[in-house]
Design a protein around this motif. Structure first.
Motif, PDB file in Angstrom:
ATOM      1  N   LEU A 117       0.574  -1.226  -0.026  1.00  0.00           N
ATOM      2  CA  LEU A 117      -0.157   0.015   0.088  1.00  0.00           C
ATOM      3  C   LEU A 117       0.835   1.427   0.048  1.00  0.00           C
ATOM      4  O   LEU A 117       2.012   1.262   0.520  1.00  0.00           O
ATOM      5  CB  LEU A 117      -0.936  -0.084   1.426  1.00  0.00           C
ATOM      6  CG  LEU A 117      -1.776  -1.319   1.424  1.00  0.00           C
ATOM      7  CD1 LEU A 117      -2.489  -1.130   3.023  1.00  0.00           C
ATOM      8  CD2 LEU A 117      -2.719  -1.377   0.364  1.00  0.00           C
ATOM      9  N   SER A 118       0.213   2.057  -0.571  1.00  0.00           N
ATOM     10  CA  SER A 118       0.920   3.729  -0.601  1.00  0.00           C
ATOM     11  C   SER A 118      -0.112   4.757  -0.471  1.00  0.00           C
ATOM     12  O   SER A 118      -1.082   4.491  -0.966  1.00  0.00           O
ATOM     13  CB  SER A 118       1.894   3.690  -1.802  1.00  0.00           C
ATOM     14  OG  SER A 118       1.087   3.973  -2.850  1.00  0.00           O
ATOM     15  N   PRO A 119       0.350   5.967   0.156  1.00  0.00           N
ATOM     16  CA  PRO A 119      -0.607   7.046   0.363  1.00  0.00           C
ATOM     17  C   PRO A 119      -0.929   7.475  -0.981  1.00  0.00           C
ATOM     18  O   PRO A 119      -0.205   7.170  -2.082  1.00  0.00           O
ATOM     19  CB  PRO A 119       0.249   7.951   1.154  1.00  0.00           C
ATOM     20  CG  PRO A 119       1.215   7.542   1.620  1.00  0.00           C
ATOM     21  CD  PRO A 119       1.543   6.161   0.853  1.00  0.00           C
ATOM     22  N   LEU A 120      -2.128   8.166  -1.230  1.00  0.00           N
ATOM     23  CA  LEU A 120      -2.633   8.640  -2.310  1.00  0.00           C
ATOM     24  C   LEU A 120      -1.907  10.062  -2.711  1.00  0.00           C
ATOM     25  O   LEU A 120      -1.693  10.862  -2.024  1.00  0.00           O
ATOM     26  CB  LEU A 120      -3.984   8.937  -2.241  1.00  0.00           C
ATOM     27  CG  LEU A 120      -4.843   9.537  -3.580  1.00  0.00           C
ATOM     28  CD1 LEU A 120      -4.488   8.459  -4.787  1.00  0.00           C
ATOM     29  CD2 LEU A 120      -6.277   9.513  -3.317  1.00  0.00           C
ATOM     30  N   THR A 121      -1.239  10.049  -3.978  1.00  0.00           N
ATOM     31  CA  THR A 121      -0.367  11.391  -4.477  1.00  0.00           C
ATOM     32  C   THR A 121      -1.206  11.812  -5.777  1.00  0.00           C
ATOM     33  O   THR A 121      -1.907  11.174  -6.240  1.00  0.00           O
ATOM     34  CB  THR A 121       0.747  10.907  -4.907  1.00  0.00           C
ATOM     35  OG1 THR A 121       1.109   9.765  -5.780  1.00  0.00           O
ATOM     36  CG2 THR A 121       1.711  10.212  -3.708  1.00  0.00           C
ATOM     37  N   ASP A 122      -0.773  13.035  -6.160  1.00  0.00           N
ATOM     38  CA  ASP A 122      -1.208  13.525  -7.189  1.00  0.00           C
ATOM     39  C   ASP A 122      -1.084  12.646  -8.417  1.00  0.00           C
ATOM     40  O   ASP A 122      -1.961  12.402  -9.357  1.00  0.00           O
ATOM     41  CB  ASP A 122      -0.603  15.082  -7.701  1.00  0.00           C
ATOM     42  CG  ASP A 122      -1.319  15.952  -6.658  1.00  0.00           C
ATOM     43  OD1 ASP A 122      -2.005  15.728  -6.189  1.00  0.00           O
ATOM     44  OD2 ASP A 122      -0.646  17.330  -6.764  1.00  0.00           O
ATOM     45  N   GLU A 123       0.061  12.203  -8.508  1.00  0.00           N
ATOM     46  CA  GLU A 123       0.085  11.197  -9.752  1.00  0.00           C
ATOM     47  C   GLU A 123      -0.605   9.900  -9.771  1.00  0.00           C
ATOM     48  O   GLU A 123      -0.986   9.764 -10.718  1.00  0.00           O
ATOM     49  CB  GLU A 123       1.828  10.837  -9.821  1.00  0.00           C
ATOM     50  CG  GLU A 123       2.268   9.933 -11.108  1.00  0.00           C
ATOM     51  CD  GLU A 123       3.625   9.240 -10.932  1.00  0.00           C
ATOM     52  OE1 GLU A 123       4.232   8.436 -11.596  1.00  0.00           O
ATOM     53  OE2 GLU A 123       4.331   9.715  -9.788  1.00  0.00           O
ATOM     54  N   LEU A 124      -0.857   9.606  -8.697  1.00  0.00           N
ATOM     55  CA  LEU A 124      -1.684   8.392  -8.387  1.00  0.00           C
ATOM     56  C   LEU A 124      -3.293   8.906  -8.540  1.00  0.00           C
ATOM     57  O   LEU A 124      -4.151   8.042  -9.284  1.00  0.00           O
ATOM     58  CB  LEU A 124      -1.557   7.785  -7.089  1.00  0.00           C
ATOM     59  CG  LEU A 124      -0.334   6.854  -7.034  1.00  0.00           C
ATOM     60  CD1 LEU A 124      -0.140   6.423  -5.533  1.00  0.00           C
ATOM     61  CD2 LEU A 124      -0.449   5.641  -7.800  1.00  0.00           C
ATOM     62  N   ARG A 125      -3.546   9.947  -8.569  1.00  0.00           N
ATOM     63  CA  ARG A 125      -4.924  10.657  -8.651  1.00  0.00           C
ATOM     64  C   ARG A 125      -5.011  10.624  -9.947  1.00  0.00           C
ATOM     65  O   ARG A 125      -6.154  10.152 -10.483  1.00  0.00           O
ATOM     66  CB  ARG A 125      -5.030  11.824  -7.966  1.00  0.00           C
ATOM     67  CG  ARG A 125      -5.420  11.759  -6.368  1.00  0.00           C
ATOM     68  CD  ARG A 125      -5.722  13.092  -6.084  1.00  0.00           C
ATOM     69  NE  ARG A 125      -6.344  13.306  -4.568  1.00  0.00           N
ATOM     70  CZ  ARG A 125      -5.074  13.491  -3.930  1.00  0.00           C
ATOM     71  NH1 ARG A 125      -3.653  13.661  -3.840  1.00  0.00           N
ATOM     72  NH2 ARG A 125      -5.374  13.368  -2.364  1.00  0.00           N
ATOM     73  N   GLU A 126      -4.114  11.004 -10.889  1.00  0.00           N
ATOM     74  CA  GLU A 126      -4.351  11.170 -12.225  1.00  0.00           C
ATOM     75  C   GLU A 126      -4.320   9.714 -12.991  1.00  0.00           C
ATOM     76  O   GLU A 126      -5.040   9.340 -13.721  1.00  0.00           O
ATOM     77  CB  GLU A 126      -3.133  12.062 -12.755  1.00  0.00           C
ATOM     78  CG  GLU A 126      -3.227  12.154 -14.205  1.00  0.00           C
ATOM     79  CD  GLU A 126      -2.044  13.166 -14.518  1.00  0.00           C
ATOM     80  OE1 GLU A 126      -1.924  13.316 -15.997  1.00  0.00           O
ATOM     81  OE2 GLU A 126      -1.106  13.596 -13.869  1.00  0.00           O
ATOM     82  N   GLN A 127      -3.504   8.886 -12.526  1.00  0.00           N
ATOM     83  CA  GLN A 127      -3.694   7.558 -13.024  1.00  0.00           C
ATOM     84  C   GLN A 127      -4.914   6.832 -12.737  1.00  0.00           C
ATOM     85  O   GLN A 127      -5.356   6.220 -13.634  1.00  0.00           O
ATOM     86  CB  GLN A 127      -2.282   6.697 -12.503  1.00  0.00           C
ATOM     87  CG  GLN A 127      -1.123   7.090 -13.025  1.00  0.00           C
ATOM     88  CD  GLN A 127       0.166   6.284 -12.215  1.00  0.00           C
ATOM     89  OE1 GLN A 127      -0.231   5.397 -11.541  1.00  0.00           O
ATOM     90  NE2 GLN A 127       1.375   6.677 -12.471  1.00  0.00           N
ATOM     91  N   LEU A 128      -5.461   6.910 -11.721  1.00  0.00           N
ATOM     92  CA  LEU A 128      -6.439   6.296 -11.176  1.00  0.00           C
ATOM     93  C   LEU A 128      -7.837   7.246 -11.557  1.00  0.00           C
ATOM     94  O   LEU A 128      -8.869   6.464 -11.085  1.00  0.00           O
ATOM     95  CB  LEU A 128      -6.441   6.007  -9.718  1.00  0.00           C
ATOM     96  CG  LEU A 128      -5.664   5.136  -9.346  1.00  0.00           C
ATOM     97  CD1 LEU A 128      -5.272   4.879  -7.838  1.00  0.00           C
ATOM     98  CD2 LEU A 128      -5.590   3.602  -9.827  1.00  0.00           C
ATOM     99  N   ASP A 129      -7.696   8.496 -12.257  1.00  0.00           N
ATOM    100  CA  ASP A 129      -8.896   9.083 -12.457  1.00  0.00           C
ATOM    101  C   ASP A 129      -9.753   9.502 -11.306  1.00  0.00           C
ATOM    102  O   ASP A 129     -10.773   9.498 -11.353  1.00  0.00           O
ATOM    103  CB  ASP A 129      -9.659   8.542 -13.619  1.00  0.00           C
ATOM    104  CG  ASP A 129     -10.653   9.700 -14.304  1.00  0.00           C
ATOM    105  OD1 ASP A 129     -10.300  10.817 -14.261  1.00  0.00           O
ATOM    106  OD2 ASP A 129     -11.509   9.159 -14.896  1.00  0.00           O
ATOM    107  N   LEU A 130      -9.066  10.030 -10.334  1.00  0.00           N
ATOM    108  CA  LEU A 130      -9.854  10.343  -8.918  1.00  0.00           C
ATOM    109  C   LEU A 130      -9.677  11.851  -8.745  1.00  0.00           C
ATOM    110  O   LEU A 130      -8.905  12.547  -9.218  1.00  0.00           O
ATOM    111  CB  LEU A 130      -9.045   9.731  -7.633  1.00  0.00           C
ATOM    112  CG  LEU A 130      -9.067   8.172  -7.935  1.00  0.00           C
ATOM    113  CD1 LEU A 130      -8.196   7.838  -6.475  1.00  0.00           C
ATOM    114  CD2 LEU A 130     -10.387   7.727  -7.673  1.00  0.00           C
TER     115      LEU A 130
END
Length: 466
Positions: A377-390
């Motif tokens: 697990l990892s905290p949510l980052t801007d990059e992950l938000r973009e990748q996951l469309d959040l």
């Protein structure tokens, strides 16, 4: 011994009706055949292929020319079905799929008279339609019975227009009740009375001559009856018919929650003694949110009735009047709480998509992976938000990887899922999750409840702590 044999035979004879003839005579004048006509545009389609120079070339050219002249001329397509009269002033019930898209609906009565019908209203969710004819004299009609009193093994009789053969009767028993096919409001009576194409919309009678179901569908590998037919229960149909008659449309209650069934591991994780109720996974803007309902609540009772599962709750809410204030008992943090909810209207809420609410983006930090409960697990980052469309307000722990042999994988978690809550408390870091695990163990829990979101859709998953 001989006396005992005679007694068994007498009981058997009593259990079986000698004939359905009296029942058929009683109700037949209220059952109708339905013929629909629809205008269909006719295209020319591909022409026949013949070798160049063939003696048939001129013949087929003339044939194609005639088709082109008439190619755009519309044609009529006909379909057959069944129905039944429910009032002396001409209201008729049938299936929606029987009359859907029809330009003309002709009702044929048992004695041979024909009348044109108009559509009063339809409900695709239950596949029910209400029609109306204007007759010179009062019509014979049948009454609805209480489908909840039907028992598995009871005799039933179906009437209709199977395969266009005209008025026909078939008999059988109630094979089972409470069947669901695909709809949220499904409550089908399964019967082995022969039902075929053309029977759709016809009545299923009990032995008192009351309609306890509307014949709707069959399960068949070849399109013919194999003894597995389904009739929408009358207690569903009557509510729909009443609304169609009054409003020309359905008006179902709307609570405004997303829900899932309570499983044994979920019940254990939240301290619920009984595996029952509907677990709330999300509470968007709506009646439930206004009343204070929260994600993680378990709805135990609705308007004075116990909630067994999600399907039962959907039907209970849908059958409740729009605008009614109801008491909803929820299980929250180890105890029950009563909320008062004023229901909205389901049809107005469907299709409404809440606008995304962008928020301020936090400072970007390199994601730090940590393995907890068999997941990386990892905290949510801007990059992950973009990748996951959040959107910018999304918070939680991202599942970066997990083993296919892990319990989390077995229960449906996948890389890219977002864990937003653990133990019904928000989590943003692995430390938050570990703290929730420690709290659960201290409380004697054997599992921990996680709220997981995938593509915006939430669901709860209970993972073992042992």
């Amino acid at each position: 011994m001989a006396a005992m044999v005679l007694l068994v035979q007498a009981v058997s004879a009593k259990a079986q009706p000698e004939s359905f003839a009296d029942l058929a005579d009683k109700v037949s004048t209220s059952v109708v055949n339905i013929t629909t006509s629809t205008v269909v545009a006719q295209g020319t389609g591909p022409g026949p292929m013949v070798p160049e120079g063939s003696p048939f070339e001129d013949f087929f050219r003339e044939f194609q020319d005639r088709n082109r002249e008439n190619g755009d001329r519309p044609r009529r397509s006909s379909a057959l079905g069944s129905g039944f009269v429910i009032s002396e002033d001409g209201y008729i019930v049938t299936n929606n799929h029987v009359i859907e898209s029809a330009d003309e609906i002709i009702i044929e009565f048992f004695e041979g008279a024909e009348l044109e019908a108009k559509v009063i209203g339809t409900d695709p969710n239950t596949d029910i339609a209400l029609l109306k004819v204007e007759a010179d004299a009062p019509l014979d009609f049948v009454n609805f019975g209480d489908s909840d009193t039907a028992r598995m093994g009871d005799w039933v009789m179906a009437m209709g227009n199977p395969l266009g053969q005209g008025f026909s009767v078939s008999a059988g028993i109630v094979s089972q009740r409470g069947r669901a096919l695909s709809g949220a409001y499904d409550d089908y009576i399964q019967t082995d009375a022969a039902i075929n194409r053309g029977n759709s919309g016809g009545p299923l009678f009990n032995m008192a001559g009351e309609v306890i179901g509307v014949n709707t569908a069959i399960l068949s590998p070849n399109g013919g009856s194999i003894g597995i037919g389904f009739s929408m229960a009358s207690n569903v149909v009557t509510k729909v018919v009443d609304q169609l008659k009054e409003f020309g449309e359905t008006r179902r209650g709307w609570l405004g929650v997303r829900i899932q069934d309570v499983t044994e591991d979920v019940a254990e994780a939240i301290g619920l003694e009984e595996v029952a109720g509907a677990l709330v996974t999300d509470v968007p803007d709506g009646p439930a949110k206004d009343a204070g309902m929260k994600s993680g609540d378990v709805i135990m009772s609705f308007d004075g009735q116990d909630v067994k599962d999600t399907r039962g709750l959907v039907r209970q809410v849908g059958n409740t009047s729009v605008g009614k204030a109801v008491r909803v008992v929820v299980f929250r943090e180890g105890k029950t709480q009563t909320l008062k909810v004023t229901l909205g209207r389901r049809e107005e809420a469907e299709g409404a998509v809440p606008a995304a609410m962008p928020g301020d983006k936090p400072d970007e930090k390199a994601p730090v992976e940590k393995e907890v409960l068999g997941m990386k697990l990892s905290p949510l980052t801007d990059e992950l938000r973009e990748q996951l469309d959040l959107d910018g307000k999304a918070e939680g722990l991202v599942v970066r990887d997990l083993g296919e042999m892990s319990e989390a994988y077995e229960k449906g978690l996948r890389a890219g899922d977002l864990i937003t809550e653990a133990g019904q408390q928000k989590v943003k870091t692995a430390a938050d999750l570990e703290a929730r695990i420690a709290d659960a163990k201290e409380a004697g829990r054997k599992s921990l409840l996680l709220l997981v979101r995938r593509a915006g859709d939430p669901r709860f998953v209970a993972l073992s702590l042992e």
